[in-house]
Scaffold this motif. Structure first.
Motif, PDB file in Angstrom:
ATOM      1  N   GLU A  23       4.965 -25.089 -35.917  1.00  0.00           N
ATOM      2  CA  GLU A  23       6.159 -24.684 -36.667  1.00  0.00           C
ATOM      3  C   GLU A  23       7.200 -25.798 -36.636  1.00  0.00           C
ATOM      4  N   ARG A  24       7.387 -26.400 -35.467  1.00  0.00           N
ATOM      5  CA  ARG A  24       8.373 -27.494 -35.365  1.00  0.00           C
ATOM      6  C   ARG A  24       7.898 -28.747 -36.098  1.00  0.00           C
ATOM      7  N   PHE A  25       6.572 -28.927 -36.157  1.00  0.00           N
ATOM      8  CA  PHE A  25       6.030 -30.024 -36.961  1.00  0.00           C
ATOM      9  C   PHE A  25       6.503 -29.840 -38.395  1.00  0.00           C
ATOM     10  N   TYR A  27       9.055 -27.963 -39.482  1.00  0.00           N
ATOM     11  CA  TYR A  27      10.515 -28.045 -39.595  1.00  0.00           C
ATOM     12  C   TYR A  27      11.009 -29.495 -39.568  1.00  0.00           C
ATOM     13  N   TYR A  28      10.569 -30.232 -38.560  1.00  0.00           N
ATOM     14  CA  TYR A  28      11.080 -31.605 -38.417  1.00  0.00           C
ATOM     15  C   TYR A  28      10.460 -32.566 -39.431  1.00  0.00           C
ATOM     16  N   GLY A  29       9.240 -32.255 -39.879  1.00  0.00           N
ATOM     17  CA  GLY A  29       8.620 -33.110 -40.892  1.00  0.00           C
ATOM     18  C   GLY A  29       9.411 -33.038 -42.190  1.00  0.00           C
ATOM     19  N   PHE A 126      11.347 -16.229 -37.323  1.00  0.00           N
ATOM     20  CA  PHE A 126      10.399 -16.852 -36.394  1.00  0.00           C
ATOM     21  C   PHE A 126      11.035 -17.271 -35.064  1.00  0.00           C
ATOM     22  N   LYS A 127      12.100 -18.066 -35.167  1.00  0.00           N
ATOM     23  CA  LYS A 127      12.586 -18.805 -33.996  1.00  0.00           C
ATOM     24  C   LYS A 127      13.042 -17.929 -32.817  1.00  0.00           C
ATOM     25  N   PRO A 128      13.866 -16.891 -33.031  1.00  0.00           N
ATOM     26  CA  PRO A 128      14.297 -16.136 -31.852  1.00  0.00           C
ATOM     27  C   PRO A 128      13.121 -15.362 -31.255  1.00  0.00           C
ATOM     28  N   PHE A 152       6.971 -24.637 -22.837  1.00  0.00           N
ATOM     29  CA  PHE A 152       7.113 -24.239 -24.242  1.00  0.00           C
ATOM     30  C   PHE A 152       7.945 -25.280 -24.999  1.00  0.00           C
ATOM     31  N   TYR A 153       8.996 -25.741 -24.356  1.00  0.00           N
ATOM     32  CA  TYR A 153       9.898 -26.718 -24.973  1.00  0.00           C
ATOM     33  C   TYR A 153       9.185 -28.047 -25.230  1.00  0.00           C
ATOM     34  N   MET A 154       8.168 -28.278 -24.426  1.00  0.00           N
ATOM     35  CA  MET A 154       7.369 -29.480 -24.652  1.00  0.00           C
ATOM     36  C   MET A 154       6.618 -29.340 -25.980  1.00  0.00           C
ATOM     37  N   GLY A 155       6.145 -28.108 -26.254  1.00  0.00           N
ATOM     38  CA  GLY A 155       5.472 -27.831 -27.533  1.00  0.00           C
ATOM     39  C   GLY A 155       6.398 -28.135 -28.700  1.00  0.00           C
ATOM     40  N   VAL A 156       7.664 -27.688 -28.573  1.00  0.00           N
ATOM     41  CA  VAL A 156       8.678 -27.975 -29.592  1.00  0.00           C
ATOM     42  C   VAL A 156       8.686 -29.471 -29.875  1.00  0.00           C
ATOM     43  N   ASN A 157       8.656 -30.240 -28.825  1.00  0.00           N
ATOM     44  CA  ASN A 157       8.864 -31.676 -28.989  1.00  0.00           C
ATOM     45  C   ASN A 157       7.620 -32.467 -29.347  1.00  0.00           C
ATOM     46  N   PHE A 319      27.470 -29.230 -26.121  1.00  0.00           N
ATOM     47  CA  PHE A 319      26.278 -30.031 -25.816  1.00  0.00           C
ATOM     48  C   PHE A 319      25.601 -30.474 -27.109  1.00  0.00           C
ATOM     49  N   TRP A 320      25.262 -29.501 -27.959  1.00  0.00           N
ATOM     50  CA  TRP A 320      24.507 -29.847 -29.174  1.00  0.00           C
ATOM     51  C   TRP A 320      25.340 -30.658 -30.161  1.00  0.00           C
ATOM     52  N   ALA A 321      26.658 -30.391 -30.194  1.00  0.00           N
ATOM     53  CA  ALA A 321      27.488 -31.160 -31.130  1.00  0.00           C
ATOM     54  C   ALA A 321      27.457 -32.641 -30.765  1.00  0.00           C
ATOM     55  N   SER A 460      25.009 -20.764 -31.405  1.00  0.00           N
ATOM     56  CA  SER A 460      25.796 -21.891 -30.894  1.00  0.00           C
ATOM     57  C   SER A 460      25.258 -23.210 -31.462  1.00  0.00           C
ATOM     58  N   THR A 461      23.953 -23.278 -31.728  1.00  0.00           N
ATOM     59  CA  THR A 461      23.406 -24.481 -32.370  1.00  0.00           C
ATOM     60  C   THR A 461      23.911 -24.576 -33.815  1.00  0.00           C
ATOM     61  N   SER A 462      24.019 -23.415 -34.448  1.00  0.00           N
ATOM     62  CA  SER A 462      24.505 -23.398 -35.823  1.00  0.00           C
ATOM     63  C   SER A 462      25.933 -23.958 -35.881  1.00  0.00           C
TER      64      SER A 462
HETATM   65  N1  GLN Z   1      14.970 -29.244 -30.151  1.00  0.00           N
HETATM   66  C1  GLN Z   1      15.243 -27.850 -30.145  1.00  0.00           C
HETATM   67  C2  GLN Z   1      14.385 -27.121 -31.138  1.00  0.00           C
HETATM   68  O1  GLN Z   1      14.163 -27.612 -32.214  1.00  0.00           O
HETATM   69  C3  GLN Z   1      16.681 -27.637 -30.370  1.00  0.00           C
HETATM   70  C4  GLN Z   1      17.052 -26.202 -30.558  1.00  0.00           C
HETATM   71  C5  GLN Z   1      18.498 -25.929 -30.339  1.00  0.00           C
HETATM   72  O2  GLN Z   1      18.877 -24.919 -29.799  1.00  0.00           O
HETATM   73  N2  GLN Z   1      19.363 -26.781 -30.742  1.00  0.00           N
HETATM   74  O3  GLN Z   1      13.918 -26.057 -30.866  1.00  0.00           O
END
Ligand code: GLN
Length: 525
Positions: A23-25, A27-29, A126-128, A152-157, A319-321, A460-462
């Motif tokens: 899914e992140r592939f 999204y980020y692609g 999906f995400k939550p 799991f977060y490693m999968g994201v990355n 943090f995210w900003a 908060s990311t939004s």
């Molecule tokens: N790198 C994280 C992701 O894509 C960042 C998510 C976030 O909360 N900012 O899932």
């Protein structure tokens, strides 16, 4: 063996890892190509393209609230994940079609907008839900959760790292007709994720006893005899609450949207230059959490724990900003002020954006075992402490680069070491904060609200994505005077120090609050 002492992880975690990776592939692609597609194929100007981009990345993290609500109330995690994935695949397909007809702007643009709409809705579903599901694989009190979320977060990355490379290779070739291949890859990636999840979920997303996890909720009231249900009164209260929340959102939306300068200057119209989507996000960020925490079904203890989520989510905005400058001001810095020559080859500036993902993959196993190890010894720091460490590392990353650019003449380039070092330090901060945050939200949420509160976490990311754009606009430019809350930003050193102070202050305050927060968590760790 007691569950809290178990080593290793349930197989379901690896299924969620693979699903989220694809899914992140996707999204980020898409994200890697999106700006380029708008400016190079659709020939939109940079300002319009940035606006669409900013609204998209803001909205994509607003809808998890909706997805969380639907799941907690009606669908459960499994169905929400599958539908979210399908809707996102449709979104990517619409982008592919848009890119097939890029020369016909009147066809391509509506297709693109429809595609973005589908991606925003699909991600919300999906995400939550996939995040909540990680926690639900473990029993209450199982201390493997932080390390599970880290894996799991490693999968994201893994997804985030490969995606820009692959989609960039096939989509960003310098020929606008090739963008479609990037979007098609994103679509196929999403379908693979959906298929893998659909085929294997019954086998692996189960409790140790084999009962399925993530099914639709069983209405609690079902156990109470029909005659005893206070339905009418409950309905009245909830309608009243919904109306108040709706009106509150509307009022804030207007307050944020009004151009206050128009009152003193009749030449300006009242909504001139309004960022409606930004205002909507800020209004929701304020109203929705209040709406949720005042739900009449919550006990005091539950409210107290939800309060902890909110306080930490507030700090996480900063943090995210600051972190998300990676896609904005730090990419300008990579482009203009960083010497990217390696041997005779000049590394493209955009490649730097894969660094954080790469570092997460390298460091995640170290952090996952660190938490497990400290957990077994009984000396693992509490979540708020880990999060303040995350913020502190973010501040230190900016301090590191501020040294690198101190006294630098405009136009002079510095070594790549500075930006690489910054990303390395930031990644350590990210690993102390992001997966730990997901785990904390899961542990502190009442089960019937868990996905909805995960939605609040992403809120908060939004807000942060919107704030990041604003902060990035203070990037120093020659001949343009910029000041941030009265602080003159004359050069890069001043600019980076804004982030040093912002995240440093957030780290210190959160640390000072941490023992109080720990008490408020009331043993939910
Ligand atoms: N790198 C994280 C992701 O894509 C960042 C998510 C976030 O909360 N900012 O899932």
């Amino acid at each position: 063996m007691n569950q809290t002492q178990q080593k290793g992880h349930p197989k379901g975690l690896y299924l969620l890892f693979v699903t989220e990776m694809w899914e992140r592939f996707s999204y980020y692609g898409m994200r890697a190509l999106f700006m380029l597609y708008m400016t190079q194929a659709l020939l939109l100007n940079k300002e319009t393209a940035s606006e669409i981009y900013g609204s998209y990345t803001g909205l994509v993290y607003l809808t998890p609230l909706l997805g969380g609500y639907i799941s907690d109330r009606y669908w459960g995690n499994r169905r929400s994940i599958v539908w979210g994935a399908i809707v996102m695949a449709i979104g990517q397909l619409l982008l592919f079609l848009s890119a097939c007809y890029y020369t016909h702007i009147s066809v391509a643009q509506p297709l693109m907008m429809a595609g973005l709409g589908a991606l925003i809705l699909g991600n919300g579903l999906f995400k939550p839900n996939i995040s909540t599901m990680v926690g639900s694989l473990y029993a209450e009190g199982d201390n493997r959760k932080d390390s599970a979320f880290t894996i799991f977060y490693m999968g994201v990355n893994v997804g985030a790292m490969i995606a820009p490379l692959w989609c960039g290779l096939v989509g960003n070739t310098g020929h606008p007709e090739d963008f479609k291949w990037g979007f098609l890859s994103a679509c196929i990636g999403m379908l693979i994720g959906a298929l893998v999840f659909q085929l294997l979920k019954n086998r692996y997303i189960v409790t140790p006893e084999g009962a399925p996890i993530g099914m639709p909720p069983v209405p609690q009231a079902a156990t109470v005899p029909e005659a005893e249900k206070p339905v009418a009164k409950e309905n009245k209260v909830s309608y009243r609450r919904i109306i108040v929340a709706g009106l509150g959102t509307l009022v804030l939306l207007l307050l944020f949207s009004i151009n206050w300068g128009s009152f003193s200057n009749p030449a300006i119209s009242i909504f001139e230059g309004t960022d409606w989507i930004g205002s909507m996000i800020y209004a929701c960020v304020i109203v929705m959490p209040l709406f949720i925490i005042t739900d009449p079904s919550l006990t005091r203890l539950e409210q107290q724990r939800i309060g902890v989520i909110y306080i930490i989510a507030f700090f996480v905005i900063f943090f995210w900003a600051a972190y998300e400058q990676a896609g904005a001001s730090l990419t300008f810095f990579a482009d203009e002020q960083t010497d990217r020559m390696i041997g005779g080859w000049e590394m493209p500036a955009a490649y730097f954006q894969s660094f954080p993902a790469l570092f997460v993959i390298l460091l995640a196993p170290v952090f996952a075992s660190l938490w497990s190890f400290l957990g077994r010894k009984g000396i693992e720091p509490a979540s708020p402490v880990k999060q303040s460490i995350g913020l502190l590392l973010l501040s230190l990353g900016y301090l590191f680069i501020a040294f690198g650019v101190h006294g630098l003449e405009p136009g002079v380039k510095v070594s790549m070491m500075w930006l690489t070092g910054l990303y390395f330090i930031h990644t350590m901060g990210e690993l102390s904060l992001a997966p730990i945050g997901l785990s904390m939200v899961y542990k502190l949420s009442p089960v019937r609200f868990s996905s909805l509160l995960m939605g609040v976490w992403y809120l908060s990311t939004s807000a942060a994505n919107k704030l990041a754009g604003l902060l990035s606009s203070y990037y120093p430019e020659e001949g343009v005077e910029k000041s941030f809350l009265g602080y003159q930003v004359e050069n890069l050193f001043d600019f980076f120090m804004v982030f040093v102070f912002m995240s440093g202050a957030a780290a210190v305050i959160l640390f000072l609050l941490s023992s109080k927060l720990k008490k408020m968590m009331a043993g939910a760790e």
